[in-house]
Structure formats: structure tokens, C-alpha cells
Design a protein around this motif. Structure first.
Motif, short mmCIF file in Angstrom:
data_model
loop_
_atom_site.label_atom_id
_atom_site.label_comp_id
_atom_site.label_asym_id
_atom_site.label_seq_id
_atom_site.Cartn_x
_atom_site.Cartn_y
_atom_site.Cartn_z
N HIS A 1 6.79 2.33 1.14
CA HIS A 1 6.92 3.40 0.14
C HIS A 1 8.26 4.11 0.35
CE1 HIS A 1 5.31 5.77 -3.04
NE2 HIS A 1 5.52 6.90 -2.40
N PRO A 2 8.94 4.46 -0.76
CA PRO A 2 10.30 5.01 -0.58
C PRO A 2 10.34 6.42 -0.04
CG PRO A 2 9.70 4.92 -2.90
CD PRO A 2 8.61 4.22 -2.17
N VAL A 3 9.26 7.18 -0.13
CA VAL A 3 9.29 8.55 0.40
C VAL A 3 8.12 8.75 1.36
CG1 VAL A 3 10.51 9.49 -1.58
CG2 VAL A 3 8.01 9.52 -1.55
N PRO A 4 8.24 9.74 2.26
CA PRO A 4 7.27 9.84 3.36
C PRO A 4 5.86 10.26 2.97
CG PRO A 4 9.25 11.16 3.80
CD PRO A 4 9.34 10.71 2.38
N ARG A 5 5.72 11.02 1.89
CA ARG A 5 4.37 11.52 1.60
C ARG A 5 4.02 11.27 0.14
NH1 ARG A 5 3.52 16.55 1.76
NH2 ARG A 5 1.36 16.43 2.43
N ALA A 6 2.83 10.75 -0.09
CA ALA A 6 2.41 10.45 -1.45
C ALA A 6 0.91 10.22 -1.47
CB ALA A 6 3.13 9.21 -1.96
N GLU A 7 0.37 10.31 -2.69
CA GLU A 7 -1.02 9.93 -2.89
C GLU A 7 -1.00 8.68 -3.75
OE1 GLU A 7 -3.71 13.27 -3.85
OE2 GLU A 7 -4.64 11.83 -5.22
N ILE A 8 -1.64 7.65 -3.26
CA ILE A 8 -1.60 6.37 -3.98
C ILE A 8 -2.58 6.39 -5.14
CG2 ILE A 8 -2.03 3.88 -3.78
CD1 ILE A 8 0.46 4.87 -2.28
N GLU A 9 -2.07 6.07 -6.33
CA GLU A 9 -2.96 5.96 -7.49
C GLU A 9 -3.39 4.51 -7.68
OE1 GLU A 9 -0.55 7.91 -10.40
OE2 GLU A 9 -1.01 9.89 -9.58
N SER A 10 -2.43 3.60 -7.55
CA SER A 10 -2.81 2.17 -7.63
C SER A 10 -1.70 1.31 -7.05
CB SER A 10 -3.06 1.77 -9.09
OG SER A 10 -1.86 1.86 -9.82
N ILE A 11 -2.10 0.18 -6.53
CA ILE A 11 -1.14 -0.83 -6.07
C ILE A 11 -1.50 -2.12 -6.81
CG2 ILE A 11 -0.24 -2.14 -4.11
CD1 ILE A 11 -0.92 0.22 -2.31
N GLY A 12 -0.71 -2.45 -7.81
CA GLY A 12 -1.01 -3.62 -8.65
C GLY A 12 -0.38 -4.88 -8.09
#
Lengths: 726, 206
Positions: free
Chosen positions: A60-71
């Protein structure tokens, strides 16, 4: 094969008198030089197996995120894709830039196909506030990124030592007091070979073969056992050559586990090496720090009190920083107090890096020594000697001072100033390290045809370990280095240590010596009937054995070996008395500062280093130079940079993360401290990396009066320190 | 000429397999004349003949394939002496000679190498018959982990070709396209200077 018929009453091995040595304590060209210089050395990167898959990670390009989907659908239909999997589910969080930011892994028939498929993965994620700086981490209401259980802030447990009131009282009575705050950025290891593995799966009754770029061939089987679903004894790890580790390559890591998983799932060999940008994002670093150091001295220059407050910046890891006073002594220990805490950011956890924590501590402490000397009008070298307990440091400081021209230097107790925009200065620093040694084994095999193999499951990170594995045996048996084959880098060989903390030499060299000594004594048992002298009365030299005091009774090596009916295997182990625990070093740097442009040019660096008996003076000078150069690079150039607003890692390539190149290299003098006559051996690679940047900062200060408290010493940093913020 | 049409030209010609020995300009002119559909030409793999260390090698490449990739992963058997470290022309680990000139193979498209002799580290010598530069790297310990060493060996050969009498500052300049992390530079310089001295004394200068 016969086991060595070594007699318990036999003599103990010894490194011998230095004047008697024919192989060791000399310049020994490394035995793997020719394969390295001709491109024939096979590193893990270079392993090519039939039917091999190429794997790549999506980070992931940035350190913090909430994943919605990985297609994965489009990617899985790309040509050549054999295995693809997401490591996060919808709703999962990416908590930090590091192994937690790995979203997916792809394995394909070719490297290009793997890269193409990676680009076709469709990630939808909500980006969250980055928390990449200590300021962001300490803000009121900042998201908690610490991995500590039940953490309610990003501040780790503080390590408090001493009584601040007592330190304050001592400082109040000091004649000279200096207080400064220092900022040290995160440094990367930048191993030229990235982290990774090639894993060849095997049926249950055969060993799995793992090629690993690792500092621990012995530890890697255990690290992969669970993922591979088999006992560590049925995993063979090979590291014939590896392209640098510097403390970052101790375990298989997530990349190793994923390679193992894909190999298991597909039944095919898998090549998974990190890309350069992956390496910067998830393969570790040297922790940064912020330190406020207050030190006081009496009129005689002796330190009387010290207070340190420090934040270790190790991302999601704790970071490292040894407690004060670093190397120097404050006579009254009660007058020293420190508060050291970890401040966590959502960034890759720090790992061990060549003398973890020490260069950071050195930077602040050496600065204080310079400034106190100037306040007291005292010579920089004299000031240091008054506060160093070890006589070894005293002689080493005098030696480097002499080599760098300190006696003729015009300003030794006050900073100089620029003439026509040019100022020249000299600075100093000292180091210590206590590598010690631990359990290690080695087998030396002598065959009837005269061939000799020295085998131990160590690894050569570039240190020259492979060369002494052969050379120690050659010395003991009176052979040339080329007559002994060194076998290392294979977990099936007699176990040795993980190469970290400079422990390799102090651990493995005694075991090699012990094995060689046992082999020699076993051969002397056979000689008793032939040359008619008792064990212990033979001289092994120049490919011959002769009776001590009677050169006419001798045999060539090949005739000695012909007495063997089968190969002789001598098993050696770590012997405490053959190793040394503690080493010292001193460095000096001379710089030229252009006070108009702020450019710093290092003119010369000198190190004097002890390590007991020097096994290989050539490799030793290489290591000393290497330490100085990495410290120079750290001081002048290196800095991990995150974009504070969005959290992108900006310095994830070798254009934006600078390391020293040919044109930065000054005149370098690597002095081996031959006044150290200890009859034992010791690793030393950590020590010379510790004080170089401190000596350069001291030299800048000595040149023009600018005390740089922030690294790296870029032109703008120098100008700002000289003239204030513009 | 745009990068796109340049790529098209190079691959087309390479695909035709007839371009060894002709200049790049000729290749491109020929491909323009061929007038094939640009979209088609930019897709997929084609066979390319390249001359590596004096041997003609056939390698299947795409327009995007770099010379480094061609050497390390497309050729059979591969030539892995040339190393990939930065992939963007910052470090020199992938240095090879193309037409006798040092080049970063990670920044060179394989398709542009038809008809241009390439020398990799393996082309200078073998462990039993090293070049003078390779021998000097061993004698002076101009290596530690060794991962930058192939690039430095090639760059040193090129530097001593370009500037045989270079002084230390000039040598540093000539070798400034290569990075080492272990810190072997002082011994690399010593190796280069040893070769200079040897060649000046009439060494064969392989």
C-alpha cells in the motif's frame, strides 16, 4: 570416516606468538575474490531453477488506511499468473508502512508477468491520517499506532535512570555546562542485494532447499518450519554469497513466509526478492532519535554531571539508544540521570543496524565533549583523554591525532573561522563494542589425498569470514590458504552463530582453531611411529612437518596424509580462552567547509582499531574503511523522508536516498592497533561505524564554529547553523 | 523522434533478425518504411539477436525489456554476473560495455542493442583467467559483499580505457557512476591504480 582420536591429555590450542605466524596477521586476499570479481558468485538473486515462479508483493502506498476491497479478478486472468492472493480482507486496516502494508502477493511465470499482474490488482481503500512524524504521533488525540498491547498513546514505556535532582545539583556546581538538542533521522541499511529467498519445495521425504540472503543460515530453517509445515531439520538453507545485511537480515520475514507459502501451494520453486522500493518500505532501518543532552565539567575538564532526555524513533518498533554517559565517564554515577522513551509512528519498525543505537548516542556525546573543551579552553584530545577510563582509548586517540596532523593544527582549543570562505577543521570520536563469542562448531576434514576441508554453518556477509575459515586451518597445519577448502553458507554444516553484533569471528574462529588443532594432534599421533617424536613436538610449516629441533626428520604434507587410511574428521568447538570480549577504537576527521555555499568536504579520516589478533589485515582494513564510509554517508547524506501530509515514503529509491559515492571518499587511513597484544580474536565490524559522523560534525565545528545538531550535514543545514534561518 | 516510434523501430528491426552490423538510424528508417501498425508492433515478444561477450545470442524480448532483464532473466542460460540494485540508473551495479562504452543496462532497452557488441563482467575473464582489473580487485580487496563488484570491474575497465593516466581525483570522477554500500571505495581506487602501474610497466592490459 574415523572420528578424530584426540587425546584428552593433549595440549590446548593457541593462536601462537605473532612473530611465528605464516598465514594469519597478514594480508590474505579473500578466497572468494575471483568468483566475485568475475561475476560467477551466485547470490540468492541469481538463483535460477527449472520451472521457477517469480513472485512480487503489492505494498500500500501510504502507512494507514482502511481496506474497502482488493480486486484480484483482472489480475488473476493476466497471462502467466499462477498464484495470487490478498493478505487483507475488506474492513481490515493497514496500520503502518512495513509488513502490515503488504496487501497482496503474485507469482507468475516471468518477472514481467508478475509485475503486470501487480498493476492489475484493484485496491479500494480509505486513506487515514499518516502519523509519520513524532509531532504527529504526539499530537493530542493522535491515532494510536503503537503495537503495544492496550496502548493508549504512541509513547512507549520510558526507561528512567538516576535522580534528576541529583544531576541538576551536580550540573549547578559545574564550571562549564553545555545543553543541546539533537535530531537524528532514520537511516536505511541499503543492502545492495535486497531481502528475499528462492524456495524449492520437495516431497515429504526430501529436504526443502531454501536459498536465502540472510545473516543466519542456521536460524532460517526454524524461521520457515511452521510455514513450510515440516521440521526445521528437513529444511536446508543455502547462502553461498550474500549482498550485505548490516543487521537487517536475521529472519525470513514476511517475504520469506510468503515465498514458502507459494512454494507449498504450487509445488514449484519460487523466487521472491524485494524490489528496491519494497526494500525501503518494509526491510527495516536504524532508528532515529531526538535527544536533549546537558553535560557539565569542572575546571580540570572532568565531567561532573549529565542529564539526558531522549525519544527513540523506531517506527512501530522500540528503537535503540544506549544509556548515558556514552563511553565517557562521569565520576559520580549519581550525578547522571536519563529519561529515554520510544515514540511510535506508523512506519516500518527499526531493526538492528551495525552497532544499534551507538552512532546516535555518539553524536550527542561527542558534541558535548567538543563544546565543553572549547568553554574550558582545552585541547579536544586532552579533554577526551581526561574522561576516558581505558588506556587503549588514550593511545588510540593520540595515534589518530598524530596521523591527522593535530599537532600542527592551528586551533585545537577553540573553533577557527573562515578565510575567503574556506575553513578547515579536525574532529574526534571514540568507540567501544563488546561482541564476545558463543557456541559454535567446525569440522576439519583431512583426506588421504592431502585435501583439507574446513566446514561451519557461518555466512560471509562480505566480512571475509569464508577466508579465515580456510586460513586458520592453513596456519595450524603449515599449509597455504589455497590448500584448504572453506565450506560455509549451508545449514547442514556444523552449527555456528547468527552474524549480528560482530559475534561471528569471536565465536567461529575459536571453533575452527580447535578443530584444526585436533586434526593436527591426530596426525601427530600417526607421526609418532614414523618420525619417532611425541605428540606436541612437531613443527608444521611450508607444507612440511618436521620434528622440532631436528629438521632432518621431516615429511611433506602429502606424505603425512598418505598415512591416513580414511579421511580424518576433527570436530572443534568454541573455546572461551581463544576469543576476546571487548574492543576499542578512535577516529579523527578533517573537513573543509565552504562557508559561502555551506558545502562540507571531508578531506581525511583516520581510525585506530583493536581486535586482539588480526586474522586478516587486508579484510580488517576493508572493514575499518567500510565503517568510516558508512558513518561519513550517515553524517553527510542519509535521511529517510516521508511526505507528512499524505504519508508517502519519498526516499524509496537510490536517487532520493543518497549514499556515499566515489567522489565523497576522502583520504582514508585504517590503522590496526598493534599495541593490542591480546592472544585472542574478536569481531570488530560494529566499532568503526560508531564515531565517524560525530568526528565530522566536530570537525565542522572546529573549522568554523558551526555546531550542527541535526543530521545530515547538508549545505542548507550548515548555512542555517552559521547564519540562522533565512 | 518520439520515444514511441523509436521503440517501434527498434523492435521491428530486431524481429526481422537482420540488423546485426547496421546502425541504429538505419534500423529505424527501415522500420518506418515497413509501416506496420504501431499498435501491433508495440505488443508482445519478438526474437532479438544480440552479441554478448563475442557470442551471438537469441533472446525473446518485448519492447520494454531492458538489456539487464534480457541478460539476467530472458537469456538461456542467463548471465547473472550483471546485478540489479536500483533499477533506475543510480548505482551502476548493472554496468556493461555497449560498443565499448560503459552503459547502465537497466536503462538500456534490449531492442536497441541489436548489432552492438555487449561485454558483461563475465566477458572480461573467468576465475582461472582473470583480467588485470579483476586480479587487482582480488589483490587489493576491492570488494566485500561483492554485489557492486561486477559493475565496478566493468566501470574500472572503461575508466582505464578512457583515462589511462587518470590521477586519483580523475579516477574518482570516472567511477562516480557506481555505488558500494560496504565501503570498498579506497581499495577499488588502489586496484585501479595498481592496474595503471602494471600497464605502465608494460603489463599486457587484458
Amino acid at each position: 570416516m574415523s572420528r578424530s582420536n584426540h587425546r584428552p591429555e593433549s595440549s590446548e590450542p593457541s593462536w601462537g606468538k605473532r612473530s611465528d605466524l605464516d598465514v594469519l596477521n597478514r594480508d590474505i586476499p579473500r578466497v572468494d575474490g575471483p568468483v566475485k570479481a568475475t561475476g560467477q558468485a551466485v547470490y540468492t538473486h541469481d538463483v535460477r531453477l527449472p520451472n521457477m515462479l517469480w513472485a512480487r508483493l503489492l505494498i500500500h502506498p501510504v502507512p494507514r488506511a482502511e481496506i474497502e476491497s482488493i480486486g484480484l479478478e483482472a489480475a488473476s486472468e493476466m497471462p502467466g499468473v499462477v498464484h495470487i492472493e490478498a493478505l487483507k480482507e475488506p474492513g481490515d486496516a493497514v496500520r503502518y508502512m512495513g509488513d502490515d502494508a503488504v496487501l497482496a502477493v503474485v507469482a507468475a511465470e516471468t518477472p514481467d508477468q508478475a509485475a503486470d499482474a501487480l498493476r492489475a490488482i484493484e485496491v479500494k481503500a480509505k486513506r487515514l491520517a499518516p502519523v509519520v512524524t513524532p509531532e504527529q504521533a504526539l499530537e493530542e488525540g493522535a491515532p494510536v499506532v503503537s503495537r503495544r498491547r492496550n496502548a493508549d498513546s504512541n509513547v512507549g514505556r520510558a526507561n528512567e535512570r538516576g535522580d534528576e535532582a541529583l544531576a541538576d545539583a551536580a550540573l549547578a556546581g559545574a564550571v562549564a555546562v553545555v545543553e543541546r538538542s539533537f535530531e537524528i533521522p532514520v537511516q536505511h541499511h541499503v543492502c545492495l542485494e535486497t531481502h528475499g529467498h528462492v524456495i524449492q519445495p520437495a516431497p515429504d521425504d526430501e529436504p526443502v532447499t531454501v536459498y536465502a540472503s540472510t545473516q543466519s543460515v542456521g536460524g532460517t530453517p526454524r524461521g520457515l518450519a511452521r510455514t513450510l509445515g515440516r521440521d526445521a531439520s528437513r529444511i536446508r538453507v543455502l547462502t553461498p554469497h550474500m549482498g550485505g545485511g548490516f543487521g537487517s537480515k536475521f529472519g525470513p520475514g514476511l517475504e520469506g513466509a510468503l515465498a514458502a507459502r507459494i512454494a507449498n501451494a504450487t509445488g514449484r520453486p519460487v523466487h521472491l526478492m524485494l524490489t528496491r522500493s519494497d526494500e525501503f518500505a518494509i526491510a527495516g532501518n536504524r532508528s532515529g532519535s531526538r535527544q536533549t543532552l546537558k553535560v557539565g565539567a569542572g575546571s580540570d575538564g572532568r565531567l561532573v554531571g549529565l542529564k539526558l532526555q531522549a525519544d527513540k524513533l523506531g517506527g512501530v518498533s522500540g528503537g535503540s539508544l544506549p544509556g548515558p554517559p556514552y563511553i565517557y565517564t562521569v565520576e559520580d554515577e549519581a550525578a547522571v540521570s536519563s529519561k529515554i522513551r520510544s515514540v511510535h509512528t506508523a512506519t516500518d519498525g527499526s531493526r538492528a543496524m551495525r552497532a544499534p543505537g551507538h552512532p546516535q548516542a555518539s553524536f550527542a556525546m561527542e558534541a558535548a565533549m567538543d563544546e565543553l573543551a572549547y568553554l574550558l579552553g582545552m585541547d579536544l584530545v586532552e579533554m577526551r583523554i581526561r574522561n576516558l577510563e581505558s588506556e587503549v582509548h588514550h593511545r588510540q586517540l593520540r595515534r589518530v591525532a598524530e596521523e591527522i596532523g593535530w599537532g600542527e593544527h592551528p586551533h585545537r582549543d577553540r573553533p577557527g573561522s573562515a578565510e575567503n570562505g574556506r575553513a578547515v577543521g579536525i574532529g574526534f570520536g571514540v568507540s567501544v563494542w563488546g561482541p564476545g563469542g558463543r557456541s559454535s562448531r567446525c569440522d576439519v576434514t583431512v583426506r588421504p589425498d592431502g585435501s583439507v576441508v574446513s566446514a561451519t554453518a557461518t555466512q560471509d556477509l562480505g566480512t571475509g569470514a569464508r577466508t579465515y575459515v580456510a586460513a586458520i586451518v592453513a596456519e595450524e597445519l603449515g599449509l597455504t590458504v589455497g590448500m584448504v577448502e572453506a565450506r560455509i553458507g549451508d545449514s547442514d554444516l556444523p552449527p555456528s552463530v547468527t552474524s549480528g553484533g560482530s559475534v561471528t569471528t569471536g565465536s567461529s574462529a575459536p571453533a575452527i582453531k580447535d578443530a584444526a588443532h585436533k586434526a593436527r594432534e591426530s596426525l601427530e599421533v600417526l607421526l609418532e611411529d614414523v618420525l619417532e617424536a611425541p605428540v606436541g613436538s612437531y613443527v608444521w610449516k611450508d607444507g612440511q612437518v618436521s620434528v622440532r629441533g631436528d629438521a632432518s626428520r621431516s615429511l611433506p604434507w602429502i606424505a603425512v596424509c598418505a598415512l591416513l587410511r580414511e579421511p580424518l574428521v576433527a570436530q572443534g568447538e568454541f573455546r572461551e580462552f581463544l576469543h576476546e570480549g571487548r574492543i576499542h577504537g578512535a577516529q579523527a576527521a578533517k573537513v573543509e567547509v565552504d562557508t559561502l555555499t555551506g558545502r562540507v568536504k571531508v578531506l581525511k579520516m583516520v581510525t585506530c582499531q583493536d581486535q586482539g589478533l588480526p586474522l586478516n589485515r587486508l579484510a580488517l582494513r576493508s572493514q575499518i574503511n567500510g565503517g568510516m564510509i558508512q558513518a561519513l554517508s550517515y553524517g553527510l547524506l542519509e535521511q529517510r523522508v516521508f511526505d507528512e501530509q499524505d504519508g508517502f515514503l519519498l526516499s524509496d529509491n537510490l536517487d532520493l536516498y543518497k549514499i556515499a559515492g566515489a567522489q565523497e571518499i576522502p583520504e582514508m587511513v585504517a590503522l590496526i592497533d598493534d599495541e593490542d597484544e591480546r592472544p585472542s580474536v574478536c569481531g570488530m565490524a560494529e566499532a568503526p561505524v560508531i564515531p565517524g559522523h560525530s568526528a565530522i560534525a566536530g570537525a565542522i565545528h572546529n573549522a568554523c564554529g558551526a555546531r550542527l545538531t541535526r543530521m545530515p550535514f547538508t549545505a542548507d543545514n550548515v548555512l542555517e547553523t552559521l547564519y540562522g534561518k533565512i | 523522434m518520439s520515444r514511441r516510434s523509436f521503440l517501434r523501430g527498434a523492435t521491428q528491426v530486431a524481429a526481422a533478425g537482420s540488423m546485426i552490423g547496421s546502425s541504429a538510424a538505419d534500423e529505424m528508417a527501415a522500420s518506418e518504411a515497413a509501416g506496420a501498425s504501431e499498435v501491433e508492433a508495440l505488443r508482445g515478444a519478438s526474437e532479438l539477436e544480440i552479441s554478448v561477450n563475442g557470442k551471438l545470442r537469441t533472446v525473446e524480448v518485448e519492447p520494454r525489456t531492458t538489456l539487464l532483464q534480457a541478460l539476467r532473466t530472458h537469456m538461456e542460460p542467463p548471465l547473472t554476473g550483471t546485478k540489479e540494485v536500483c533499477g533506475m540508473g543510480s548505482c551502476g551495479a548493472c554496468t556493461v560495455l555497449i560498443d565499448g562504452q560503459p552503459a547502465y543496462s537497466c536503462l538500456t532497452l534490449a531492442a536497441t542493442c541489436a548489432g552492438r557488441p555487449i561485454t558483461t563482467v563475465e566477458g572480461f575473464g573467468s576465475p582461472d583467467a582473470m583480467s588485470d582489473v579483476q586480479q587487482a580487485f582480488c589483490d587489493k580487496d576491492g570488494m566485500m559483499c561483492g554485489f557492486c563488484t561486477p559493475g565496478f570491474v566493468v566501470a574500472t575497465h572503461a575508466a582505464l580505457e578512457r583515462a589511462p593516466e587518470a590521477d586519483l581525483d580523475e579516477l574518482k570522477y570516472q567511477l562516480s557512476g557506481n555505488l558500494c554500500r560496504c565501503g570498498t571505495y579506497p581499495h577499488v581506487f588502489e586496484a585501479a591504480q595498481a592496474v595503471q602501474e602494471d600497464r605502465a610497466r608494460g603489463g599486457e592490459g587484458r
